[in-house]
Design an enzyme around this catalytic site. Structure first.
Site, PDB file in Angstrom:
ATOM      1  N   LYS A 201       2.516   0.926   1.957  1.00 40.08           N
ATOM      2  CA  LYS A 201       2.807   0.476   0.592  1.00 40.08           C
ATOM      3  C   LYS A 201       3.569   1.591  -0.115  1.00 40.08           C
ATOM      4  O   LYS A 201       3.042   2.682  -0.339  1.00 40.08           O
ATOM      5  CB  LYS A 201       1.516   0.151  -0.154  1.00 40.08           C
ATOM      6  CG  LYS A 201       1.735  -0.387  -1.559  1.00 40.08           C
ATOM      7  CD  LYS A 201       0.402  -0.738  -2.197  1.00 40.08           C
ATOM      8  CE  LYS A 201       0.588  -1.279  -3.607  1.00 40.08           C
ATOM      9  NZ  LYS A 201      -0.701  -1.596  -4.255  1.00 40.08           N
ATOM     10  N   ARG A 223       2.088   6.421  -9.469  1.00 38.57           N
ATOM     11  CA  ARG A 223       1.228   6.292  -8.281  1.00 38.57           C
ATOM     12  C   ARG A 223       1.818   6.997  -7.055  1.00 38.57           C
ATOM     13  O   ARG A 223       1.453   6.692  -5.928  1.00 38.57           O
ATOM     14  CB  ARG A 223       0.987   4.806  -7.981  1.00 38.57           C
ATOM     15  CG  ARG A 223       0.210   4.118  -9.085  1.00 38.57           C
ATOM     16  CD  ARG A 223       0.011   2.636  -8.833  1.00 38.57           C
ATOM     17  NE  ARG A 223      -0.785   2.063  -9.904  1.00 38.57           N
ATOM     18  CZ  ARG A 223      -0.647   0.835 -10.380  1.00 38.57           C
ATOM     19  NH1 ARG A 223       0.267   0.041  -9.870  1.00 38.57           N
ATOM     20  NH2 ARG A 223      -1.418   0.388 -11.351  1.00 38.57           N
ATOM     21  N   LYS A 254       4.892  -3.325   2.351  1.00 39.27           N
ATOM     22  CA  LYS A 254       5.139  -3.766   0.974  1.00 39.27           C
ATOM     23  C   LYS A 254       5.943  -2.692   0.252  1.00 39.27           C
ATOM     24  O   LYS A 254       5.523  -1.527   0.258  1.00 39.27           O
ATOM     25  CB  LYS A 254       3.817  -3.999   0.247  1.00 39.27           C
ATOM     26  CG  LYS A 254       3.982  -4.418  -1.205  1.00 39.27           C
ATOM     27  CD  LYS A 254       2.631  -4.533  -1.898  1.00 39.27           C
ATOM     28  CE  LYS A 254       2.836  -4.948  -3.359  1.00 39.27           C
ATOM     29  NZ  LYS A 254       1.553  -4.992  -4.099  1.00 39.27           N
TER      30      LYS A 254
END
Length: 330
Positions: A201, A223, A254
Protein backbone atom coordinates in the site's frame (compact mmCIF):
# COMPACT_ATOMS: atom_id res chain seq x y z
CA UNK A 1 8.97 -16.36 -41.34
CA UNK A 2 7.57 -12.86 -41.74
CA UNK A 3 5.18 -10.90 -43.95
CA UNK A 4 3.57 -11.82 -46.33
CA UNK A 5 3.43 -15.37 -44.95
CA UNK A 6 2.69 -14.06 -41.45
CA UNK A 7 -0.35 -11.81 -41.25
CA UNK A 8 -1.33 -11.13 -37.62
CA UNK A 9 -4.52 -9.38 -38.69
CA UNK A 10 -6.01 -12.72 -39.79
CA UNK A 11 -7.06 -13.35 -36.18
CA UNK A 12 -8.75 -9.95 -35.84
CA UNK A 13 -11.18 -10.03 -38.74
CA UNK A 14 -14.42 -10.46 -36.75
CA UNK A 15 -15.70 -10.09 -33.20
CA UNK A 16 -16.28 -13.84 -32.97
CA UNK A 17 -12.71 -14.58 -34.03
CA UNK A 18 -11.33 -11.97 -31.65
CA UNK A 19 -13.35 -13.53 -28.82
CA UNK A 20 -12.02 -16.96 -29.73
CA UNK A 21 -8.36 -15.98 -29.35
CA UNK A 22 -8.77 -13.52 -26.45
CA UNK A 23 -6.04 -14.14 -23.88
CA UNK A 24 -7.41 -12.19 -20.90
CA UNK A 25 -10.95 -11.75 -19.63
CA UNK A 26 -12.86 -10.13 -16.78
CA UNK A 27 -15.66 -11.94 -14.96
CA UNK A 28 -18.17 -10.74 -12.39
CA UNK A 29 -16.52 -13.30 -10.10
CA UNK A 30 -13.39 -11.13 -10.14
CA UNK A 31 -15.12 -8.10 -8.60
CA UNK A 32 -15.34 -6.78 -5.04
CA UNK A 33 -17.61 -3.78 -4.48
CA UNK A 34 -16.83 -1.22 -1.71
CA UNK A 35 -19.74 0.00 0.42
CA UNK A 36 -19.74 2.83 3.00
CA UNK A 37 -22.10 2.53 5.96
CA UNK A 38 -22.88 5.15 8.57
CA UNK A 39 -25.04 5.80 11.63
CA UNK A 40 -28.47 7.39 11.50
CA UNK A 41 -31.62 6.60 9.55
CA UNK A 42 -32.89 7.30 6.05
CA UNK A 43 -29.43 8.28 4.85
CA UNK A 44 -28.34 7.83 1.26
CA UNK A 45 -25.89 10.64 0.61
CA UNK A 46 -23.78 10.84 -2.53
CA UNK A 47 -20.10 11.43 -1.85
CA UNK A 48 -19.34 14.71 -3.68
CA UNK A 49 -15.95 13.61 -5.04
CA UNK A 50 -17.19 10.12 -6.03
CA UNK A 51 -20.27 10.36 -8.26
CA UNK A 52 -22.52 7.33 -7.89
CA UNK A 53 -21.00 6.24 -4.55
CA UNK A 54 -23.04 6.79 -1.39
CA UNK A 55 -23.04 6.69 2.37
CA UNK A 56 -25.82 4.36 3.53
CA UNK A 57 -27.51 4.10 6.88
CA UNK A 58 -28.33 0.55 7.91
CA UNK A 59 -32.05 0.92 7.25
CA UNK A 60 -31.38 1.70 3.56
CA UNK A 61 -28.89 -1.09 2.91
CA UNK A 62 -31.45 -3.65 1.77
CA UNK A 63 -32.08 -2.37 -1.75
CA UNK A 64 -28.39 -1.74 -2.39
CA UNK A 65 -27.43 -5.24 -1.28
CA UNK A 66 -30.26 -6.77 -3.32
CA UNK A 67 -28.95 -4.99 -6.43
CA UNK A 68 -25.40 -6.16 -5.77
CA UNK A 69 -26.54 -9.76 -5.35
CA UNK A 70 -28.81 -9.65 -8.41
CA UNK A 71 -25.86 -8.52 -10.52
CA UNK A 72 -23.91 -11.58 -9.45
CA UNK A 73 -21.32 -9.72 -7.38
CA UNK A 74 -20.29 -12.08 -4.61
CA UNK A 75 -18.22 -9.89 -2.28
CA UNK A 76 -18.32 -6.40 -0.80
CA UNK A 77 -15.56 -4.43 0.95
CA UNK A 78 -17.15 -2.87 4.01
CA UNK A 79 -16.14 0.55 5.35
CA UNK A 80 -17.72 2.20 8.37
CA UNK A 81 -18.09 5.90 9.15
CA UNK A 82 -18.47 6.06 12.95
CA UNK A 83 -20.60 8.32 15.07
CA UNK A 84 -17.78 9.16 17.49
CA UNK A 85 -13.98 9.12 17.34
CA UNK A 86 -11.23 9.04 19.95
CA UNK A 87 -7.45 8.77 20.14
CA UNK A 88 -7.44 4.97 20.10
CA UNK A 89 -10.26 4.42 17.60
CA UNK A 90 -12.27 2.44 20.12
CA UNK A 91 -15.37 2.32 17.92
CA UNK A 92 -13.37 0.19 15.46
CA UNK A 93 -13.45 -2.74 17.90
CA UNK A 94 -16.71 -1.94 19.69
CA UNK A 95 -19.11 -4.92 19.31
CA UNK A 96 -21.80 -2.34 18.56
CA UNK A 97 -19.64 -0.30 16.20
CA UNK A 98 -20.90 0.63 12.76
CA UNK A 99 -18.99 -2.10 10.91
CA UNK A 100 -20.12 -4.75 13.37
CA UNK A 101 -23.77 -3.65 13.16
CA UNK A 102 -23.59 -3.53 9.39
CA UNK A 103 -22.03 -6.99 9.18
CA UNK A 104 -24.83 -8.52 11.21
CA UNK A 105 -27.42 -6.69 9.12
CA UNK A 106 -25.84 -7.79 5.84
CA UNK A 107 -25.79 -11.42 6.97
CA UNK A 108 -29.50 -11.16 7.77
CA UNK A 109 -30.35 -9.67 4.37
CA UNK A 110 -27.86 -11.46 2.08
CA UNK A 111 -26.29 -14.41 3.96
CA UNK A 112 -24.37 -15.62 0.89
CA UNK A 113 -22.73 -12.26 0.19
CA UNK A 114 -19.09 -12.28 1.31
CA UNK A 115 -18.16 -9.47 3.67
CA UNK A 116 -14.57 -8.29 3.38
CA UNK A 117 -14.00 -6.08 6.44
CA UNK A 118 -11.46 -3.30 6.08
CA UNK A 119 -9.40 -3.53 9.26
CA UNK A 120 -7.85 -0.19 10.13
CA UNK A 121 -8.19 2.58 12.69
CA UNK A 122 -7.94 5.74 10.56
CA UNK A 123 -11.72 6.25 10.17
CA UNK A 124 -12.18 5.79 13.91
CA UNK A 125 -9.37 7.90 15.40
CA UNK A 126 -9.75 11.61 16.04
CA UNK A 127 -6.29 12.19 14.59
CA UNK A 128 -6.94 10.23 11.37
CA UNK A 129 -3.90 7.96 11.58
CA UNK A 130 -3.93 4.17 11.28
CA UNK A 131 -2.60 3.43 14.75
CA UNK A 132 -1.78 4.75 18.21
CA UNK A 133 -0.11 8.15 18.18
CA UNK A 134 2.64 9.02 20.66
CA UNK A 135 4.11 12.48 21.11
CA UNK A 136 7.89 12.40 21.43
CA UNK A 137 8.98 15.37 23.52
CA UNK A 138 12.63 14.94 22.53
CA UNK A 139 11.87 15.03 18.81
CA UNK A 140 9.10 17.56 19.23
CA UNK A 141 6.71 15.60 17.00
CA UNK A 142 4.11 12.85 17.02
CA UNK A 143 4.64 9.34 15.67
CA UNK A 144 2.46 6.29 15.07
CA UNK A 145 3.58 3.56 17.46
CA UNK A 146 3.78 0.19 15.75
CA UNK A 147 3.42 -2.52 18.41
CA UNK A 148 0.78 -0.79 20.50
CA UNK A 149 -1.23 -0.32 17.32
CA UNK A 150 -1.09 -4.06 16.61
CA UNK A 151 -2.98 -4.82 19.82
CA UNK A 152 -5.89 -2.63 18.76
CA UNK A 153 -5.88 -3.98 15.21
CA UNK A 154 -6.14 -7.54 16.55
CA UNK A 155 -9.11 -6.52 18.71
CA UNK A 156 -10.71 -4.92 15.66
CA UNK A 157 -10.19 -8.00 13.46
CA UNK A 158 -11.60 -10.38 16.07
CA UNK A 159 -14.59 -8.10 16.65
CA UNK A 160 -15.28 -7.99 12.92
CA UNK A 161 -15.06 -11.78 12.60
CA UNK A 162 -17.41 -12.22 15.57
CA UNK A 163 -19.93 -9.94 13.82
CA UNK A 164 -19.90 -12.06 10.66
CA UNK A 165 -17.07 -10.80 8.45
CA UNK A 166 -15.97 -13.56 6.07
CA UNK A 167 -12.58 -12.04 5.21
CA UNK A 168 -10.38 -9.72 7.24
CA UNK A 169 -8.58 -7.08 5.14
CA UNK A 170 -6.03 -5.18 7.25
CA UNK A 171 -4.96 -1.95 5.56
CA UNK A 172 -2.83 -0.28 8.22
CA UNK A 173 0.71 -1.14 7.00
CA UNK A 174 2.10 -1.67 10.49
CA UNK A 175 5.07 -4.03 10.68
CA UNK A 176 3.92 -7.51 11.74
CA UNK A 177 0.21 -6.81 11.32
CA UNK A 178 -0.56 -10.04 9.46
CA UNK A 179 1.22 -12.19 12.06
CA UNK A 180 -0.53 -10.44 14.94
CA UNK A 181 -3.99 -10.63 13.37
CA UNK A 182 -3.55 -14.25 12.28
CA UNK A 183 -2.55 -15.21 15.80
CA UNK A 184 -5.44 -13.24 17.29
CA UNK A 185 -8.02 -14.76 14.95
CA UNK A 186 -6.73 -18.27 15.59
CA UNK A 187 -6.80 -17.84 19.37
CA UNK A 188 -10.39 -16.55 19.13
CA UNK A 189 -11.48 -19.62 17.15
CA UNK A 190 -11.49 -17.98 13.70
CA UNK A 191 -8.68 -20.00 12.18
CA UNK A 192 -10.77 -20.48 9.00
CA UNK A 193 -11.28 -16.75 8.40
CA UNK A 194 -8.82 -15.69 5.67
CA UNK A 195 -6.72 -12.53 5.65
CA UNK A 196 -6.67 -10.38 2.53
CA UNK A 197 -3.66 -8.24 3.30
CA UNK A 198 -3.10 -4.75 1.95
CA UNK A 199 0.44 -5.98 1.44
CA UNK A 200 1.75 -3.25 -0.84
CA UNK A 201 0.00 0.00 0.00
CA UNK A 202 1.68 3.13 -1.27
CA UNK A 203 1.55 6.62 0.27
CA UNK A 204 -0.37 7.74 -2.78
CA UNK A 205 -2.05 10.92 -3.95
CA UNK A 206 -4.83 8.76 -5.44
CA UNK A 207 -6.65 8.37 -2.10
CA UNK A 208 -8.12 11.87 -1.86
CA UNK A 209 -11.78 11.09 -2.64
CA UNK A 210 -11.71 8.06 -0.33
CA UNK A 211 -10.59 10.20 2.58
CA UNK A 212 -13.55 12.43 1.81
CA UNK A 213 -15.81 9.37 1.85
CA UNK A 214 -14.39 7.76 4.99
CA UNK A 215 -13.73 11.03 6.85
CA UNK A 216 -10.21 9.76 7.47
CA UNK A 217 -7.87 12.60 6.47
CA UNK A 218 -4.91 12.81 8.91
CA UNK A 219 -5.25 15.79 11.22
CA UNK A 220 -1.49 16.31 11.22
CA UNK A 221 1.43 15.11 9.12
CA UNK A 222 0.98 12.30 6.61
CA UNK A 223 1.21 8.50 6.43
CA UNK A 224 4.60 8.24 4.79
CA UNK A 225 6.26 6.63 7.82
CA UNK A 226 4.11 3.52 7.40
CA UNK A 227 2.74 3.54 3.84
CA UNK A 228 5.23 2.89 1.05
CA UNK A 229 7.24 5.27 -1.11
CA UNK A 230 5.71 5.18 -4.63
CA UNK A 231 9.23 4.95 -6.09
CA UNK A 232 10.05 1.54 -4.55
CA UNK A 233 9.37 -1.82 -6.18
CA UNK A 234 12.00 -3.97 -4.43
CA UNK A 235 10.56 -2.86 -1.11
CA UNK A 236 7.13 -3.90 -2.39
CA UNK A 237 8.42 -7.45 -2.84
CA UNK A 238 9.82 -7.42 0.70
CA UNK A 239 6.49 -6.24 2.09
CA UNK A 240 4.60 -8.94 0.23
CA UNK A 241 7.09 -11.59 1.32
CA UNK A 242 6.62 -10.60 4.96
CA UNK A 243 2.88 -11.07 4.65
CA UNK A 244 3.25 -14.46 2.95
CA UNK A 245 5.53 -15.67 5.76
CA UNK A 246 3.20 -14.27 8.43
CA UNK A 247 0.15 -16.14 7.10
CA UNK A 248 -1.70 -13.94 4.61
CA UNK A 249 -4.16 -15.79 2.37
CA UNK A 250 -4.41 -13.08 -0.31
CA UNK A 251 -2.13 -10.18 -1.25
CA UNK A 252 -3.08 -6.74 -2.48
CA UNK A 253 -1.48 -3.88 -4.39
CA UNK A 254 -2.99 -0.43 -3.80
CA UNK A 255 -3.38 1.73 -5.89
CA UNK A 256 -3.52 -0.29 -9.10
CA UNK A 257 -3.48 1.90 -12.21
CA UNK A 258 -0.11 3.59 -11.67
CA UNK A 259 1.39 0.38 -10.23
CA UNK A 260 0.82 -2.27 -12.89
CA UNK A 261 4.54 -3.11 -12.80
CA UNK A 262 4.24 -3.80 -9.07
CA UNK A 263 1.23 -6.05 -9.64
CA UNK A 264 3.25 -8.00 -12.22
CA UNK A 265 6.29 -8.25 -9.92
CA UNK A 266 4.23 -9.51 -6.98
CA UNK A 267 2.46 -12.02 -9.21
CA UNK A 268 5.75 -13.37 -10.53
CA UNK A 269 7.20 -13.81 -7.04
CA UNK A 270 4.26 -15.25 -5.06
CA UNK A 271 1.49 -17.72 -5.84
CA UNK A 272 -1.23 -16.42 -3.52
CA UNK A 273 -4.36 -14.83 -5.02
CA UNK A 274 -3.56 -11.21 -5.89
CA UNK A 275 -5.97 -8.29 -5.51
CA UNK A 276 -5.73 -4.96 -7.35
CA UNK A 277 -7.46 -2.01 -5.67
CA UNK A 278 -8.84 0.38 -8.30
CA UNK A 279 -8.85 3.31 -5.87
CA UNK A 280 -11.06 6.36 -5.47
CA UNK A 281 -9.18 8.91 -7.56
CA UNK A 282 -8.81 6.38 -10.39
CA UNK A 283 -12.59 6.09 -10.28
CA UNK A 284 -13.32 9.80 -9.93
CA UNK A 285 -11.02 10.86 -12.77
CA UNK A 286 -12.82 8.54 -15.19
CA UNK A 287 -16.21 9.73 -13.95
CA UNK A 288 -15.23 13.38 -14.35
CA UNK A 289 -13.89 12.88 -17.88
CA UNK A 290 -16.95 10.86 -18.88
CA UNK A 291 -19.32 13.53 -17.56
CA UNK A 292 -17.58 16.06 -19.81
CA UNK A 293 -17.86 13.78 -22.81
CA UNK A 294 -14.09 13.45 -23.18
CA UNK A 295 -14.07 9.63 -22.97
CA UNK A 296 -16.42 6.68 -23.33
CA UNK A 297 -16.76 5.49 -19.73
CA UNK A 298 -17.69 1.88 -20.50
CA UNK A 299 -14.85 1.15 -22.90
CA UNK A 300 -12.26 2.93 -20.76
CA UNK A 301 -13.31 1.10 -17.60
CA UNK A 302 -13.39 -2.32 -19.24
CA UNK A 303 -10.00 -1.70 -20.85
CA UNK A 304 -8.61 -0.72 -17.44
CA UNK A 305 -9.95 -3.91 -15.87
CA UNK A 306 -8.34 -5.97 -18.61
CA UNK A 307 -5.09 -4.14 -17.85
CA UNK A 308 -5.29 -5.15 -14.18
CA UNK A 309 -5.96 -8.77 -15.09
CA UNK A 310 -3.23 -8.81 -17.76
CA UNK A 311 -0.74 -7.44 -15.22
CA UNK A 312 -1.53 -10.38 -12.94
CA UNK A 313 -4.46 -9.46 -10.71
CA UNK A 314 -6.86 -12.28 -9.83
CA UNK A 315 -9.41 -10.04 -8.10
CA UNK A 316 -10.29 -6.36 -8.48
CA UNK A 317 -11.73 -4.04 -5.85
CA UNK A 318 -13.52 -1.31 -7.76
CA UNK A 319 -16.26 1.27 -7.32
CA UNK A 320 -17.22 0.45 -10.91
CA UNK A 321 -18.20 -3.12 -9.92
CA UNK A 322 -21.95 -2.71 -10.44
CA UNK A 323 -21.45 -0.97 -13.79
CA UNK A 324 -19.02 -3.65 -14.93
CA UNK A 325 -21.43 -6.41 -13.91
CA UNK A 326 -24.17 -4.78 -16.01
CA UNK A 327 -21.88 -4.33 -19.00
CA UNK A 328 -20.72 -7.94 -18.82
CA UNK A 329 -24.33 -9.10 -18.81
CA UNK A 330 -24.96 -7.05 -21.94
Amino acid sequence: MSFPHVRNRRLRSSQALRNLVRETSVSVNDLIYPIFVTHGTNIKEEIPSMPGVYHYSLDLLESELAEVAALGIQAILLFGVPETKDAKGSSAYDPNGIVQKASRKIKELQPNLLIVADTCLCQFTDHGHCGVVHYDEHKGCADVVNDASLELLVKTAVSQAEAGADIIAPSNMMDGFVYAIRQGLDEAGFENVPIMSYSVKFASSFYGPFRDAAHSTPQFGDRKTYQMDPANIREAIREAESDVVEGADMLMVKPALAYLDVIRAVKENFDLPLVAYNVSAEYSMVKAAAERGWIDEKTVVLETMIGFKRAGADLIITYFAKDIARWLKD
